[in-house]
Design a protein around this motif. Structure first.
Motif, PDB file in Angstrom:
ATOM      1  N   THR A 166       0.694  -1.252  -0.245  1.00 33.79           N
ATOM      2  CA  THR A 166      -0.053   0.001   0.047  1.00 33.79           C
ATOM      3  C   THR A 166       0.964   1.382  -0.101  1.00 33.79           C
ATOM      4  OG1 THR A 166      -1.736  -1.242   1.290  1.00 33.79           O
ATOM      5  CG2 THR A 166      -1.901   1.170   1.126  1.00 33.79           C
ATOM      6  N   GLU A 167       1.849   1.315   0.909  1.00 28.38           N
ATOM      7  CA  GLU A 167       2.847   2.503   0.991  1.00 28.38           C
ATOM      8  C   GLU A 167       3.540   2.500  -0.208  1.00 28.38           C
ATOM      9  OE1 GLU A 167       2.425   0.404   3.250  1.00 28.38           O
ATOM     10  OE2 GLU A 167       1.755   1.345   5.130  1.00 28.38           O
ATOM     11  N   ALA A 168       4.091   1.468  -0.943  1.00 26.70           N
ATOM     12  CA  ALA A 168       4.816   1.484  -2.182  1.00 26.70           C
ATOM     13  C   ALA A 168       3.971   2.001  -3.208  1.00 26.70           C
ATOM     14  CB  ALA A 168       5.006  -0.112  -2.481  1.00 26.70           C
ATOM     15  N   ALA A 169       2.603   2.024  -3.296  1.00 30.22           N
ATOM     16  CA  ALA A 169       1.755   2.483  -4.282  1.00 30.22           C
ATOM     17  C   ALA A 169       1.490   3.981  -4.281  1.00 30.22           C
ATOM     18  CB  ALA A 169       0.367   1.720  -4.322  1.00 30.22           C
ATOM     19  N   PHE A 170       1.406   4.379  -2.610  1.00 29.87           N
ATOM     20  CA  PHE A 170       0.830   5.776  -2.277  1.00 29.87           C
ATOM     21  C   PHE A 170       1.833   6.684  -2.267  1.00 29.87           C
ATOM     22  CE2 PHE A 170      -3.382   3.660  -1.883  1.00 29.87           C
ATOM     23  CZ  PHE A 170      -4.337   4.841  -2.437  1.00 29.87           C
ATOM     24  N   PHE A 171       3.161   6.328  -1.757  1.00 28.57           N
ATOM     25  CA  PHE A 171       4.304   7.140  -1.693  1.00 28.57           C
ATOM     26  C   PHE A 171       4.323   8.061  -3.034  1.00 28.57           C
ATOM     27  CE2 PHE A 171       6.453   4.701   2.090  1.00 28.57           C
ATOM     28  CZ  PHE A 171       5.491   5.251   2.864  1.00 28.57           C
ATOM     29  N   PRO A 172       4.606   7.343  -4.107  1.00 29.01           N
ATOM     30  CA  PRO A 172       4.689   8.268  -5.383  1.00 29.01           C
ATOM     31  C   PRO A 172       3.502   8.821  -5.718  1.00 29.01           C
ATOM     32  CG  PRO A 172       4.879   6.012  -5.961  1.00 29.01           C
ATOM     33  CD  PRO A 172       4.700   6.006  -4.334  1.00 29.01           C
ATOM     34  N   ILE A 173       2.422   8.403  -5.607  1.00 26.93           N
ATOM     35  CA  ILE A 173       1.113   8.929  -6.123  1.00 26.93           C
ATOM     36  C   ILE A 173       1.003  10.312  -5.223  1.00 26.93           C
ATOM     37  CG2 ILE A 173      -1.433   8.633  -6.092  1.00 26.93           C
ATOM     38  CD1 ILE A 173      -1.152   5.866  -6.539  1.00 26.93           C
ATOM     39  N   LEU A 174       1.107  10.312  -3.788  1.00 26.94           N
ATOM     40  CA  LEU A 174       1.206  11.453  -3.297  1.00 26.94           C
ATOM     41  C   LEU A 174       1.985  12.538  -3.559  1.00 26.94           C
ATOM     42  CD1 LEU A 174       0.046   9.723   0.325  1.00 26.94           C
ATOM     43  CD2 LEU A 174      -1.346  10.965  -1.351  1.00 26.94           C
ATOM     44  N   THR A 175       3.252  11.995  -3.917  1.00 30.84           N
ATOM     45  CA  THR A 175       4.365  12.709  -4.200  1.00 30.84           C
ATOM     46  C   THR A 175       3.870  13.611  -5.637  1.00 30.84           C
ATOM     47  OG1 THR A 175       6.111  11.434  -3.282  1.00 30.84           O
ATOM     48  CG2 THR A 175       6.757  12.845  -5.046  1.00 30.84           C
ATOM     49  N   LEU A 176       3.341  13.001  -6.595  1.00 32.60           N
ATOM     50  CA  LEU A 176       2.810  13.555  -7.751  1.00 32.60           C
ATOM     51  C   LEU A 176       1.793  14.617  -7.379  1.00 32.60           C
ATOM     52  CD1 LEU A 176       3.051  10.590 -10.103  1.00 32.60           C
ATOM     53  CD2 LEU A 176       4.574  12.549 -10.178  1.00 32.60           C
ATOM     54  N   PHE A 177       0.825  14.224  -6.496  1.00 37.92           N
ATOM     55  CA  PHE A 177      -0.303  15.103  -5.950  1.00 37.92           C
ATOM     56  C   PHE A 177       0.327  16.341  -5.562  1.00 37.92           C
ATOM     57  CE2 PHE A 177      -3.980  11.850  -5.720  1.00 37.92           C
ATOM     58  CZ  PHE A 177      -3.763  11.246  -7.068  1.00 37.92           C
ATOM     59  N   SER A 178       1.410  16.238  -4.725  1.00 34.99           N
ATOM     60  CA  SER A 178       1.600  17.361  -3.998  1.00 34.99           C
ATOM     61  C   SER A 178       2.602  18.473  -4.641  1.00 34.99           C
ATOM     62  CB  SER A 178       2.834  16.998  -2.825  1.00 34.99           C
ATOM     63  OG  SER A 178       3.992  16.569  -3.461  1.00 34.99           O
ATOM     64  N   GLU A 179       3.017  17.935  -6.189  1.00 37.63           N
ATOM     65  CA  GLU A 179       3.629  18.778  -6.955  1.00 37.63           C
ATOM     66  C   GLU A 179       2.626  19.460  -7.947  1.00 37.63           C
ATOM     67  OE1 GLU A 179       7.454  15.687  -7.288  1.00 37.63           O
ATOM     68  OE2 GLU A 179       6.236  16.017  -8.927  1.00 37.63           O
ATOM     69  N   ASP A 180       1.294  18.636  -8.147  1.00 37.04           N
ATOM     70  CA  ASP A 180       0.375  19.253  -9.132  1.00 37.04           C
ATOM     71  C   ASP A 180      -0.970  18.862  -8.563  1.00 37.04           C
ATOM     72  OD1 ASP A 180      -1.141  20.297 -11.128  1.00 37.04           O
ATOM     73  OD2 ASP A 180      -0.344  18.846 -12.516  1.00 37.04           O
ATOM     74  N   MET A 181      -1.713  19.284  -7.660  1.00 38.88           N
ATOM     75  CA  MET A 181      -2.840  18.723  -6.920  1.00 38.88           C
ATOM     76  C   MET A 181      -3.933  18.626  -7.913  1.00 38.88           C
ATOM     77  SD  MET A 181      -3.342  17.969  -3.817  1.00 38.88           S
ATOM     78  CE  MET A 181      -2.168  18.769  -2.740  1.00 38.88           C
ATOM     79  N   PRO A 182      -4.461  17.428  -7.778  1.00 40.25           N
ATOM     80  CA  PRO A 182      -5.701  17.273  -8.746  1.00 40.25           C
ATOM     81  C   PRO A 182      -6.999  18.090  -8.511  1.00 40.25           C
ATOM     82  CG  PRO A 182      -4.986  15.049  -8.138  1.00 40.25           C
ATOM     83  CD  PRO A 182      -4.418  16.334  -7.222  1.00 40.25           C
TER      84      PRO A 182
END
Length: 754
Positions: free
Chosen positions: A52-68
């Protein structure tokens, strides 16, 4: 830049706070795919490996750079409990970054859902059934809710790959994406995928993307595994034999069950005091019975009740009480459960799991074993195999310890080959087709037949269903008023259909637990859930019965008494046993190998079974004479091939061989009387196997084999076709039959194909 350096600062801080000294291999691999490609991703690794962390660590990183600008990621979980668990875990991670996490299922407060609808953002955690309800009830809001959706994470992917619920999930995702105008990347998580390539293709249905499946080298893990056997009577298989040295996993009993207790239940009672344990069973009915028995032992010993219960039919409060107790490290209680605690819920420092009898799949065994072994403890499971002692006159097939053999086979195929069941993707899902047709009309309103077909039949999961079959379905639904034709020629939900669609139970494609009353003539025997089709056997009121008639509208089952044992369950839930397991069960009887996890009684019972099997010829012959004109056939075939064999014998061979009284204990053996000899039996099998078989030939006249939830609303011809082409494994059956004949005759040329 390595993956850790690429993570957002709040993700790095989270890792530091948890004292993680380095990223796990799965986290590095997932980050590489998500950051550096546009692929979908399938993460397969052991339970508690950090998927779960493996999937969401990079997803949340991308969101913090460009919030949906809408909900950016959907997390689909198969269980409410799993969503509740992940909600707490993700909240801790997202709080500092200001990324909201929403959960959405039947137990979530409306106020929480209203806040999400007002401000769609962050991550939405949802079950397939709640997503179905959202597509129907909030169709016009889908663009606002998901117009910038970038990721869909599907947890416990393996649990969705063997039936209509997985197909529903894919259909919902595809419908949502079309309506919202997005094509998010999909990420699948699972600890037990048998065929990663096929699972990757399943995950990517309709996306136009490939799926990356990183190979993660698993570190070696030692199991603490034991398997013990008990006759339900007091005399055990090892009585009178020299004491066998116990494995280190088994300590001395810390307490004693009441006198005259069921030995298997007493064994569990004795070894759960002062520990946090799970006891897995294979059905809800058994879950209730085992819990009642164990609690009665507490009462008899004047002790506090230390047993909880957890299954899908319990109220929310009961389930959440058990989940909270298991997460509390200071509470030492044992929970009896079905598959509802099999999936990836973190239930804290669990010390051991028990499995009563054998599960039906390697996948289930691994998931249940994986509930233990967290927080630096080794995975630990104790099998408790129970059977009635065979009576002196019991026929040979019923003296074989099938559950013990099945348990050994499940363990061995994984230890020896790392084999797990492959997905079943080549079905004809007509029941789901009905459901998605009605759901699409309910959400979209009036559509022309062509528009409806374009929206439904183009869903990738229905790629095997022809336009002609869809026309047959639509005509039938108009006839029964589930669909109504308007004056303009369009289609809408009909009056009868509205009663189905407007019921909250419509959102689920799995069978509801509706009770049927069982009758023999005028006598009421009791009730059961999900009755088998006509011709199958049931156990109720302490006796075995054969179903003669089903009345689905009035929920009545009519039956007659018969002798024999009830066969395994049949369907995409319990009872779906792969041929690989049956083959390994036969090998268990043939080989002299010892298995270090077998305890004293189990080892003695296996020794008895091997001696009996060799003397009777079961290990080298498929057909055994039981005396006179009574025979037993041991096919060593999985459920669906076995099912095809039963029908092949009935339809093609029965009259030629003058076979009578075919009595199956699926998928282990078939008993029957036969006027022919062994040579004639195999000659007939070979002759009939050489003739082409139309799958529809193996569906009995006037039979409508209803198994799936919405089969009762389908035209009979589609139910029959779905069963013949999507359930019966005719190829697997014919391969086995031909191999038996080759072995019997020694030379294929001796018996010509006619």
């Amino acid at each position: 830049m390595n993956v850790f350096d690429r993570y957002a600062p709040f993700v790095q801080d989270f890792i530091y706070r948890n004292n993680w000294e380095s990223l796990r291999a799965i986290q590095a691999a997932a980050g590489d795919v998500i950051f550096n490609t546009d692929d979908n991703l399938l993460l397969t690794a052991s339970t508690a490996s950090g998927k779960t962390e493996a999937a969401f660590f990079p997803i949340l990183t991308l969101f913090s750079e460009d919030m949906p600008k809408s909900v950016g990621a959907i997390y689909i979980g198969p269980l409410k409990a799993l969503i509740n668990d992940q909600f707490s875990r993700l909240n801790d991670l997202c709080e500092d970054a200001g990324i909201p996490v929403w959960h959405w299922h039947g137990d979530v407060a409306q106020s929480h859902k209203a806040r999400m609808m007002k401000n769609p953002s962050g991550i939405l955690q949802i079950t397939p059934e709640s997503l179905e309800a959202m597509l129907i009830r909030r169709h016009s809001a889908l663009v606002k809710l998901f117009g910038d959706l970038r990721f869909i994470v599907i947890d416990e992917l393996h649990s969705l790959m063997r039936g209509d619920r997985g197909g529903q999930t894919l259909c919902l995702i595809e419908r949502l994406c079309r309506q919202a105008g997005v094509n998010p990347r999909r990420i699948g998580l699972s600890a037990t995928i048998g065929d990663p390539k096929a699972a990757g293709e399943f995950l990517s249905y309709g996306t136009g993307r490939r799926t990356s499946v990183p190979k993660i080298e698993a570190k070696g893990t030692k199991w603490r595994l034991s398997m013990e056997h008990f006759y339900i009577s007091s005399v055990q298989a090892s009585d009178g034999k020299p004491e066998q040295k116990a494995l280190p996993v088994l300590e001395q009993a810390t307490d004693k069950a009441p006198e005259n207790a069921d030995p298997g239940m007493g064994y569990i009672f004795e070894h759960t005091r002062g520990k946090k344990c799970l006891v897995f069973v294979n059905s809800r009915e058994e879950c209730e019975a085992v819990t009642t028995t164990l609690r009665s032992y507490c009462e008899a010993k004047h002790e506090r009740d230390r047993f909880l219960i957890h299954h899908g039919n319990l109220s929310t409060s009961y389930r959440e009480t058990a989940e909270a107790a298991m997460k509390d490290d200071d509470v030492q209680m044992t929970t009896v459960t079905t598959a509802t605690l099999e999936l990836g819920i973190d239930i804290g420092r669990l010390e051991r799991a028990f499995q009563i009898d054998a599960p039906f799949t390697v996948s289930s065994f691994l998931q249940r074993m994986g509930r233990t072994g967290r927080r630096d403890l080794p995975p630990e499971m104790w099998f408790v195999i129970r059977e009635d002692m065979p009576e002196p006159r019991t026929m040979l097939p019923s003296t074989v310890p099938w559950k013990l053999l099945q348990g050994i086979a499940l363990v061995q195929v994984y230890l020896e080959e790392r084999w797990v069941e492959p997905p079943r993707l080549e079905r004809l899902p007509f029941s789901l087709l009905y459901h998605q047709t009605m759901s699409t009309l309910a959400s979209c309103g009036e559509l022309t037949p062509a528009q409806l077909a374009q929206r439904v039949l183009t869903l990738k999961y229905f790629h095997r269903i022809s336009p002609d079959d869809y026309k047959i379905l639509l005509r039938h639904l108009i006839e029964i008023d589930h669909i109504q034709r308007t004056d303009e020629g369009g289609l809408i939900v009909g009056l009868a259909g509205e009663r189905i669609v407007n019921n909250f139970r419509f959102y689920a494609v799995f069978q509801e637990n509706e009770e049927y009353t069982v009758r023999c003539e005028s006598q009421e025997l009791g009730t059961l859930v999900m009755p088998p089709p006509v011709g199958e056997k049931i156990a109720i009121a302490g006796q075995v019965w054969i179903v003669t008639e089903l009345d689905h509208k009035r929920h009545l089952v009519f039956c007659e008494p018969v002798k024999g044992k009830v066969p395994a369950y049949f369907g995409d839930c319990p009872g779906d046993i792969n041929t690989k397991i049956l083959t390994r069960m036969k090998q268990v009887l043939c080989e002299d190998k010892t298995y270090p996890y077998l305890m004293k009684n189990a080892a003695a019972r296996l020794s008895q079974a091997r001696f009996s099997a060799r003397n009777s010829g079961v290990v080298c012959e498929n057909l055994i004479n039981l005396g006179g004109d009574m025979w037993a056939l041991f096919p060593w075939l999985g459920t669906y091939s076995f099912f095809a064999l039963e029908r092949f014998l009935n339809v093609r061979c029965r009259e030629k061989l003058r076979m009578r009284g075919l009595d199956s204990c699926r998928p282990y053996f078939i008993q029957f009387t036969m006027a022919a000899d062994e040579y004639t039996f195999f000659s007939t099998l070979r002759e009939e196997a050489c003739r082409p078989i139309d799958p529809m030939e193996l569906v009995y006249p006037k039979e409508v084999p209803i198994f799936e939830k919405y089969d009762e609303y389908l035209p009979a011809e589609l139910v029959r076709k779905g069963f013949a082409y999507g359930v019966l494994d005719i190829d697997g059956m014919l391969t086995a039959v031909n191999s038996w004949c080759d072995r019997f005759f020694g030379d294929k040329k001796q018996i010509p194909c006619l």
